[in-house]
Design an enzyme around this catalytic site. Structure first.
Site, mmCIF file in Angstrom:
data_model
loop_
_atom_site.group_PDB
_atom_site.id
_atom_site.type_symbol
_atom_site.label_atom_id
_atom_site.label_comp_id
_atom_site.label_asym_id
_atom_site.label_seq_id
_atom_site.Cartn_x
_atom_site.Cartn_y
_atom_site.Cartn_z
ATOM 1 N N VAL A 194 18.919 39.490 24.088
ATOM 2 C CA VAL A 194 18.104 38.602 23.260
ATOM 3 C C VAL A 194 17.365 37.589 24.127
ATOM 4 C CG1 VAL A 194 18.200 36.801 21.497
ATOM 5 C CG2 VAL A 194 19.526 38.888 21.205
ATOM 6 N N ASP A 249 26.525 35.864 16.061
ATOM 7 C CA ASP A 249 26.046 36.539 17.263
ATOM 8 C C ASP A 249 24.924 37.522 16.955
ATOM 9 O OD1 ASP A 249 26.323 37.227 20.131
ATOM 10 O OD2 ASP A 249 26.953 39.164 19.342
ATOM 11 N N MET A 276 27.003 41.774 25.608
ATOM 12 C CA MET A 276 25.711 41.821 26.299
ATOM 13 C C MET A 276 24.540 41.448 25.394
ATOM 14 S SD MET A 276 26.430 42.565 29.372
ATOM 15 C CE MET A 276 24.750 42.816 29.922
ATOM 16 N N ARG A 277 24.802 41.168 24.125
ATOM 17 C CA ARG A 277 23.691 40.877 23.222
ATOM 18 C C ARG A 277 22.947 39.613 23.657
ATOM 19 N NH1 ARG A 277 26.082 41.432 18.555
ATOM 20 N NH2 ARG A 277 25.287 43.522 18.097
ATOM 21 N N ALA A 278 23.678 38.629 24.172
ATOM 22 C CA ALA A 278 23.025 37.392 24.607
ATOM 23 C C ALA A 278 22.006 37.665 25.706
ATOM 24 C CB ALA A 278 24.076 36.395 25.089
#
Length: 664
Positions: free
Chosen positions: A279, A193, A274-276
């Protein structure tokens, strides 16, 4: 050796686009390249460095500070803004798989710190990669703590070294690129991730394209300078396009409608955290700049999602990467604003074929729905009499569960992991290494004690200690190691009775999941008929073991002795190849030995060859009438006897609660 030209690499548009977007916006978070061996992953990554614009650095700064905005915390600073500087090419720093932590993050000279009271920091690879590329080949074989360190630095833009109360921090902004072969093991989902983008690459099956690859490679080896010159103009044009996109990047707008589309897409794929979303947004902005647009469109989001989401929807190591193209299109359509403007969903006009629309072909498995585990073949109903003479059949596994933790006895010295006790280079300090051992982290208190008695003879007459190399002492640390978990599975006809094999495969898959989480190597030996075979040599690829187990047929008699002998042979060979990794043998059987007249006697003799190996006998016998043969086998092996129903962690917890209640 002359670098291979970037534009000379044949095919791989997805990888080409992902590398370009990461170069335009390092905030994307780097690229993880997954693919089989021999697909030119490393060649393309190394060629990328030649496309990046040069950087201005402060004269004499080992940390590549920008003269226009020097790092105020630079260990070589402070630097004056606008001071003397020079321009150098962007660097490609390669991190070896076996690199020590001090080599990666840098090291402090403890002897100088004690003697002179100054911080003497020697920069590591993270400092060398600042404002350039950091490349890790076979990143899945790198120690997890080093991968954590790399990803932390890439995300925060800084590297911090703390040793014995001394802290040093410096800027470390770089494009992180990792390559890996999934056959050699997967990265943990938490680490997957942290990579911004991921790309699956495979060699082309088109004969014409394969011919062109070989033709170009041979031409490069025959005349590297001439080959590079032939593609110099194309590389220079691509480099100019990247530099133009970098200049345009700050001006690209990300409207609320585009953000809503990104959120809808990420929510539809049920990605964690929330990283998706972040990014995907950064990648869409970079793609818009690459296409020469000043505002993000649906096409930018589509391309970004295909690169940023495939590795984030995996729930366990047995899931195949990829995203559903239909699901992506539906999510984009659902998030369209109620009053759309001009059509912006078509391909943009990028600088060349690496622009929008390139790299949009999804992996072959993208149309497959995400699964919760390994691909499961449907059970094939067969008839058999249960004595081992019936026909072969294949049975699938059920849903995995959290398994009990089985550990190797004693204290080892193996590779860092999470299973058994071991003396490692990390963990809690339990003592001091003997003076003859000059390895590991220095032990400050022990070093001071060793130097203190000699201060008068060394003529000390001021502050600080006079420390010599022979005074240095190093900490003895205890942590956890990864082990070799070798499964020896009975696949005879008796194991196919009722639903036994399904339960066995479910239990073993659950133990495989546990081995994956604890950084173990795994292997698989099976026995049936009149022989045993090594179905999977020891490997760190747990999903490969799961695949072999899923397709395991049952049938024939039970050559228990042959199975134990094969397990002993595998462990003997592996002890030569990897002597530091201690084994844990898991024998999965009901204890019957029916192959040959002296099957039972031979099984007992074979058990003697496994003396000293920590062994678990997983008893698969079921029903009211039980012979207890697996328990007898455990006695011969000096092993722990574990009924199949007790492999789950919940069953152990229930038993403990029951015993506690009775005692109360």
């Amino acid at each position: 050796m002359k670098p291979y030209p970037f534009t000379a690499v044949v095919g791989m548009p997805d990888l080409r686009l992902a590398l370009v977007l990461s170069s335009i916006s390092p905030a994307v978070g780097g690229v993880l390249v997954r693919g089989e061996k021999g697909t030119a992953k490393s060649t393309m990554v190394r060629a990328l460095a030649g496309l990046l614009p040069g950087v201005d650095v402060v004269d004499g700064c080992r940390f590549s500070c920008d003269p226009a905005a020097p790092d105020p915390l630079c260990p070589d600073g402070p630097h004056r803004t606008g001071g003397s500087a020079h321009r150098r090419p962007a660097r490609l720093v390669e991190l070896p798989v076996g690199a020590a932590e001090d080599r990666v993050v840098g090291s402090l000279n403890l002897e100088k710190a004690l003697a002179e009271g100054v911080t003497d920091y020697q920069p590591g690879l993270l400092a060398a990669a600042h404002r350039g590329l950091l490349y890790v080949d076979e990143v899945n074989l790198l120690h997890d703590h080093l991968v954590d360190t790399l990803l932390d630095a890439a995300a925060m833009g800084r590297a911090t070294v703390e040793r014995e109360g001394v802290s040093v921090s410096h800027a470390a902004r770089f494009v992180l690129i990792g390559t890996m072969n999934p056959e050699e093991g997967e990265l943990r989902p938490q680490l997957l991730d942290r990579f911004g983008l991921t790309v699956e690459v495979a060699s082309s099956r088109d004969p014409e394209q394969r011919v062109e690859v070989v033709r170009r490679r041979l031409a490069y080896e025959a005349d590297q300078d001439g080959f590079a010159a032939a593609y110099a103009d194309e590389d220079a044009s691509l480099a100019a396009d990247i530099e133009a996109a970098q200049r345009l990047l700050p001006a690209v707008k990300l409207p609320d409608d585009a953000l809503r589309q990104i959120a809808e897409v990420c929510a539809s794929f049920e990605v964690d955290g929330m990283r998706a979303d972040i990014v995907t947004a950064r990648t869409a902005v970079a793609h818009a700049a690459w296409a020469g647009r000043d505002e993000v469109t649906t096409e930018d989001i589509r391309v970004a999602a295909r690169l940023a989401l495939p590795h984030r929807r995996r729930r366990n190591p047995f899931d195949a990467p990829g995203i559903s193209e239909e699901q992506l299109e539906q999510a984009l359509e659902d998030a369209q604003p109620p009053s759309p403007g001009p059509d912006d969903s078509g391909p943009g006009d990028g600088p060349d074929d690496d622009g929008p629309g390139s790299g949009s072909t999804p992996p072959a498995e993208a149309d497959q729905p995400p699964g919760d585990g390994a691909q499961q073949p449907q059970p094939q109903p067969q008839t058999g009499n249960g004595d081992g003479s019936g026909p072969q059949k294949t049975v699938g596994a059920g849903d995995t569960f959290r398994a009990r933790v089985f550990r190797v006895k004693g204290t080892g010295e193996g590779e860092r992991g999470r299973r058994s006790r071991a003396i490692t280079d990390s963990g809690r300090t339990i003592g001091v290494q003997p003076p003859s051992v000059r390895d590991g982290r220095p032990h400050l208190v022990a070093t001071v004690r060793a130097a203190a008695p000699h201060q008068r003879s060394r003529g000390r007459n001021g502050p600080g200690l006079k420390v010599r190399t022979q005074d240095l002492r190093f900490a003895l640390r205890e942590g956890r190691e990864g082990n070799l978990v070798l499964f020896c599975v009975d696949a005879s006809g008796s194991m196919g009775a009722r639903t036994r094999m399904r339960e066995v495969k479910t239990a073993v898959l659950s133990l495989l999941m546990d081995a994956y989480q604890r950084r173990d190597k795994v292997g698989l030996v099976t026995f049936r008929g009149d022989s045993a075979e090594l179905a999977l040599p020891p490997t760190i690829s747990v999903d490969a073991a799961a695949s072999r187990l899923e397709g395991l047929p049952t049938g024939g008699r039970t050559p228990l002795a042959e199975g134990l002998l094969e397990a002993a042979r595998v462990l003997r060979v592996e002890a030569i190849r990897d002597p530091r990794r201690r084994p844990l043998l898991v024998v999965v059987t009901d204890g019957r030995a029916t192959s040959g007249a002296d099957a039972v006697v031979r099984s007992q003799a074979a058990a003697g060859l496994l003396a000293g190996v920590t062994t678990i006998v997983m008893d698969c016998e079921s029903g009211r009438m039980r012979l207890g043969l697996a328990a007898e086998l455990a006695g011969h092996l000096g092993a722990e006897h574990v009924p199949l129903a007790d492999v789950a962690a919940e069953s152990l917890a229930s038993a403990v609660r029951e015993r506690t209640g009775r005692a109360a």
